[in-house]
Design a protein around this motif. Sequence first.
Motif, PDB file in Angstrom:
ATOM      1  N   MET A 144      33.945  45.688  42.405  1.00 39.53           N
ATOM      2  CA  MET A 144      33.312  45.418  41.109  1.00 39.53           C
ATOM      3  C   MET A 144      33.812  46.353  40.013  1.00 39.53           C
ATOM      4  SD  MET A 144      31.639  42.700  41.233  1.00 39.53           S
ATOM      5  CE  MET A 144      31.110  42.906  39.545  1.00 39.53           C
ATOM      6  N   LEU A 145      34.352  47.502  40.397  1.00 38.21           N
ATOM      7  CA  LEU A 145      34.989  48.372  39.396  1.00 38.21           C
ATOM      8  C   LEU A 145      36.285  47.713  38.924  1.00 38.21           C
ATOM      9  CD1 LEU A 145      35.621  50.875  37.730  1.00 38.21           C
ATOM     10  CD2 LEU A 145      36.307  52.059  39.835  1.00 38.21           C
ATOM     11  N   THR A 146      37.056  47.198  39.870  1.00 35.01           N
ATOM     12  CA  THR A 146      38.304  46.521  39.497  1.00 35.01           C
ATOM     13  C   THR A 146      38.007  45.307  38.622  1.00 35.01           C
ATOM     14  OG1 THR A 146      39.203  47.258  41.620  1.00 35.01           O
ATOM     15  CG2 THR A 146      40.470  45.607  40.418  1.00 35.01           C
ATOM     16  N   MET A 147      36.983  44.532  39.006  1.00 31.15           N
ATOM     17  CA  MET A 147      36.607  43.373  38.189  1.00 31.15           C
ATOM     18  C   MET A 147      36.153  43.819  36.799  1.00 31.15           C
ATOM     19  SD  MET A 147      33.762  40.396  38.950  1.00 31.15           S
ATOM     20  CE  MET A 147      33.739  38.872  37.969  1.00 31.15           C
ATOM     21  N   GLY A 148      35.419  44.921  36.766  1.00 31.06           N
ATOM     22  CA  GLY A 148      34.883  45.424  35.495  1.00 31.06           C
ATOM     23  C   GLY A 148      35.955  45.936  34.555  1.00 31.06           C
ATOM     24  N   LEU A 149      36.963  46.613  35.108  1.00 25.72           N
ATOM     25  CA  LEU A 149      38.013  47.134  34.219  1.00 25.72           C
ATOM     26  C   LEU A 149      39.004  46.048  33.806  1.00 25.72           C
ATOM     27  CD1 LEU A 149      40.890  47.665  35.929  1.00 25.72           C
ATOM     28  CD2 LEU A 149      39.614  49.617  36.805  1.00 25.72           C
ATOM     29  N   ALA A 150      39.202  45.056  34.687  1.00 25.29           N
ATOM     30  CA  ALA A 150      40.215  44.026  34.395  1.00 25.29           C
ATOM     31  C   ALA A 150      39.894  43.213  33.145  1.00 25.29           C
ATOM     32  CB  ALA A 150      40.394  43.099  35.600  1.00 25.29           C
ATOM     33  N   ILE A 151      38.608  43.136  32.789  1.00 26.35           N
ATOM     34  CA  ILE A 151      38.221  42.346  31.613  1.00 26.35           C
ATOM     35  C   ILE A 151      38.338  43.171  30.320  1.00 26.35           C
ATOM     36  CG2 ILE A 151      35.730  42.878  31.723  1.00 26.35           C
ATOM     37  CD1 ILE A 151      37.157  39.394  30.958  1.00 26.35           C
ATOM     38  N   GLN A 152      38.492  44.480  30.458  1.00 27.88           N
ATOM     39  CA  GLN A 152      38.478  45.345  29.272  1.00 27.88           C
ATOM     40  C   GLN A 152      39.581  45.037  28.251  1.00 27.88           C
ATOM     41  OE1 GLN A 152      36.048  47.127  28.314  1.00 27.88           O
ATOM     42  NE2 GLN A 152      34.848  47.138  30.197  1.00 27.88           N
ATOM     43  N   PRO A 153      40.825  44.765  28.705  1.00 26.01           N
ATOM     44  CA  PRO A 153      41.850  44.453  27.696  1.00 26.01           C
ATOM     45  C   PRO A 153      41.477  43.212  26.862  1.00 26.01           C
ATOM     46  CG  PRO A 153      42.849  44.856  29.846  1.00 26.01           C
ATOM     47  CD  PRO A 153      41.377  44.801  30.062  1.00 26.01           C
ATOM     48  N   VAL A 197      46.091  50.806  38.214  1.00 22.98           N
ATOM     49  CA  VAL A 197      45.850  49.363  38.260  1.00 22.98           C
ATOM     50  C   VAL A 197      46.322  48.779  36.934  1.00 22.98           C
ATOM     51  CG1 VAL A 197      44.104  47.549  38.430  1.00 22.98           C
ATOM     52  CG2 VAL A 197      43.877  49.620  39.811  1.00 22.98           C
ATOM     53  N   SER A 198      47.164  47.761  37.036  1.00 25.35           N
ATOM     54  CA  SER A 198      47.768  47.184  35.847  1.00 25.35           C
ATOM     55  C   SER A 198      47.206  45.777  35.602  1.00 25.35           C
ATOM     56  CB  SER A 198      49.281  47.140  36.085  1.00 25.35           C
ATOM     57  OG  SER A 198      49.883  46.278  35.192  1.00 25.35           O
ATOM     58  N   VAL A 199      46.852  45.502  34.355  1.00 20.53           N
ATOM     59  CA  VAL A 199      46.266  44.210  34.004  1.00 20.53           C
ATOM     60  C   VAL A 199      47.072  43.557  32.879  1.00 20.53           C
ATOM     61  CG1 VAL A 199      44.191  43.012  33.166  1.00 20.53           C
ATOM     62  CG2 VAL A 199      43.954  45.036  34.623  1.00 20.53           C
ATOM     63  N   VAL A 200      47.464  42.298  33.087  1.00 18.85           N
ATOM     64  CA  VAL A 200      48.121  41.512  32.044  1.00 18.85           C
ATOM     65  C   VAL A 200      47.276  40.263  31.819  1.00 18.85           C
ATOM     66  CG1 VAL A 200      50.206  40.278  31.344  1.00 18.85           C
ATOM     67  CG2 VAL A 200      50.400  42.373  32.713  1.00 18.85           C
ATOM     68  N   ALA A 201      46.850  40.054  30.578  1.00 19.92           N
ATOM     69  CA  ALA A 201      45.975  38.925  30.238  1.00 19.92           C
ATOM     70  C   ALA A 201      46.778  37.855  29.508  1.00 19.92           C
ATOM     71  CB  ALA A 201      44.821  39.410  29.363  1.00 19.92           C
ATOM     72  N   THR A 202      46.763  36.639  30.071  1.00 20.82           N
ATOM     73  CA  THR A 202      47.588  35.544  29.556  1.00 20.82           C
ATOM     74  C   THR A 202      46.720  34.319  29.289  1.00 20.82           C
ATOM     75  OG1 THR A 202      49.339  36.349  31.028  1.00 20.82           O
ATOM     76  CG2 THR A 202      49.663  34.172  30.065  1.00 20.82           C
ATOM     77  N   ASP A 236      43.803  34.270  31.983  1.00 18.50           N
ATOM     78  CA  ASP A 236      43.992  34.701  33.368  1.00 18.50           C
ATOM     79  C   ASP A 236      44.430  36.165  33.390  1.00 18.50           C
ATOM     80  OD1 ASP A 236      43.315  32.161  33.991  1.00 18.50           O
ATOM     81  OD2 ASP A 236      45.162  31.655  35.069  1.00 18.50           O
ATOM     82  N   LEU A 237      43.887  36.907  34.341  1.00 21.90           N
ATOM     83  CA  LEU A 237      44.129  38.348  34.406  1.00 21.90           C
ATOM     84  C   LEU A 237      44.968  38.660  35.641  1.00 21.90           C
ATOM     85  CD1 LEU A 237      40.417  39.247  33.682  1.00 21.90           C
ATOM     86  CD2 LEU A 237      42.298  39.291  32.037  1.00 21.90           C
ATOM     87  N   THR A 238      46.229  38.944  35.424  1.00 23.09           N
ATOM     88  CA  THR A 238      47.091  39.335  36.538  1.00 23.09           C
ATOM     89  C   THR A 238      46.864  40.819  36.781  1.00 23.09           C
ATOM     90  OG1 THR A 238      48.673  37.680  35.822  1.00 23.09           O
ATOM     91  CG2 THR A 238      49.473  39.343  37.374  1.00 23.09           C
ATOM     92  N   THR A 239      46.247  41.115  37.907  1.00 24.28           N
ATOM     93  CA  THR A 239      45.789  42.475  38.171  1.00 24.28           C
ATOM     94  C   THR A 239      46.486  42.996  39.420  1.00 24.28           C
ATOM     95  OG1 THR A 239      43.678  41.824  37.202  1.00 24.28           O
ATOM     96  CG2 THR A 239      43.698  43.879  38.469  1.00 24.28           C
ATOM     97  N   THR A 240      47.300  44.038  39.244  1.00 25.79           N
ATOM     98  CA  THR A 240      48.131  44.504  40.358  1.00 25.79           C
ATOM     99  C   THR A 240      47.970  46.004  40.590  1.00 25.79           C
ATOM    100  OG1 THR A 240      49.989  44.745  38.827  1.00 25.79           O
ATOM    101  CG2 THR A 240      49.911  42.720  40.096  1.00 25.79           C
TER     102      THR A 240
END
Lengths: 138, 135
Positions: free
Chosen positions: A58-67, A99-104, A118-122
Motif C-alpha cells: 500500500m506504500l507503493t500504491m500510495g506513492l505511485a499516484i503522487q506524480p 521505485v520509478s513511476v511513469v504516468a501515461t 496508467d502507472l508503470t511502476t518499476t
Amino acid sequence: MPEFSSLETGQVVAQREFPVTRDSLVRYAGASGDFNPIHYRDDVASQVGLPGVLAHGMLTMGLAIQPVLSWLEDSGEVVDYSVRFTKPVVVPATGEAVVSVVATVAAMDEENSKVRVDLTTTFEGNTVLGKAQAWVKF
Amino acid sequence: MLNPEIQGKRYPRTRPYTVGLEKLREFSAATFGNTADGFVVPPTFPIAIQEHSLSLVIADPEAGLDFSRVVHGEQRFIYERQLVPGDELTSELEVASVKSLGGNHMVTFNTEIFDKQDKLVCTAISTLVVRGEDA
C-alpha cells in the motif's frame, strides 16, 4: 495546469523516482497503522521466507499516484484507482530502494471528461505494480 | 484454513472514524505526497478505514483467515467523492468471492465506506492471497 482537450493517448504526463528507505517504511507503518514486522525486521522477514524486508504494497500504491496528483494540481480528481501487486520491493537496511513511476495517458472518455492514466511502476527493472490504472475526472 | 463458506457474508458496520486533518497530512507525507496547506487528500487513505472492517474478518473464527499467510494481491478504490477532514466514516464489508487456486485461496472483500449522512463515499475492493498450509 493540464486541460482535458490537450491530452492524447500515449502521452507521458508525469514521472518521478522515489527513494524508499527503512525510514520510509517506519513512517508509513505509523501513518497507516500497518505494523506487520516483515516491513521493518530482517529476522522476521527471513523467518517467513522473504528475500528481505519489504515495502508495504500500500506504500507503493500510495506513492505511485503522487506524480499524477502533482501533475493535476486542481484541474481534476482521481475517481478510481486500482493496482495488482506483482513483485515486492525489497528495502535494504541501509541505502535506498528506488521505485520509478511513469504516468501515461492510456484511454480517453470524451463523453465523461475522464482520462485513464496508467502507472508503470518499476524497481530494479521489474514491474512491481501490474494494471496500475487511475481514472481522472476533469 | 480459510473457510470458503464465508463467500457472501456481510460483517457489521464499524464504529465511526473521524478523519483528522493532521492524520491526512501525516499519511500524505508517508506516501511521498504534498503536505503544504491545501494538499490533496491521499487517494489510498481509505485503506485505514477498510482496515477496521478487515479486523472483524480476522477476529471471526468462522472465517479462519490466518493473517500470517496473507499476501496482498490487488487493491482498488472507487470514489464517489473525496474525503474531507471532519468526515465521520463507517464501513461495511462483504466477502465478494473466495476462489481456490492450487493450494492457495484468493479472497475478495468489498468494503463500502459511508459518511455521517449514510451516503457512500468510497468502495474499497481488496483481494488477498492466502497461502496454503504446505505452500
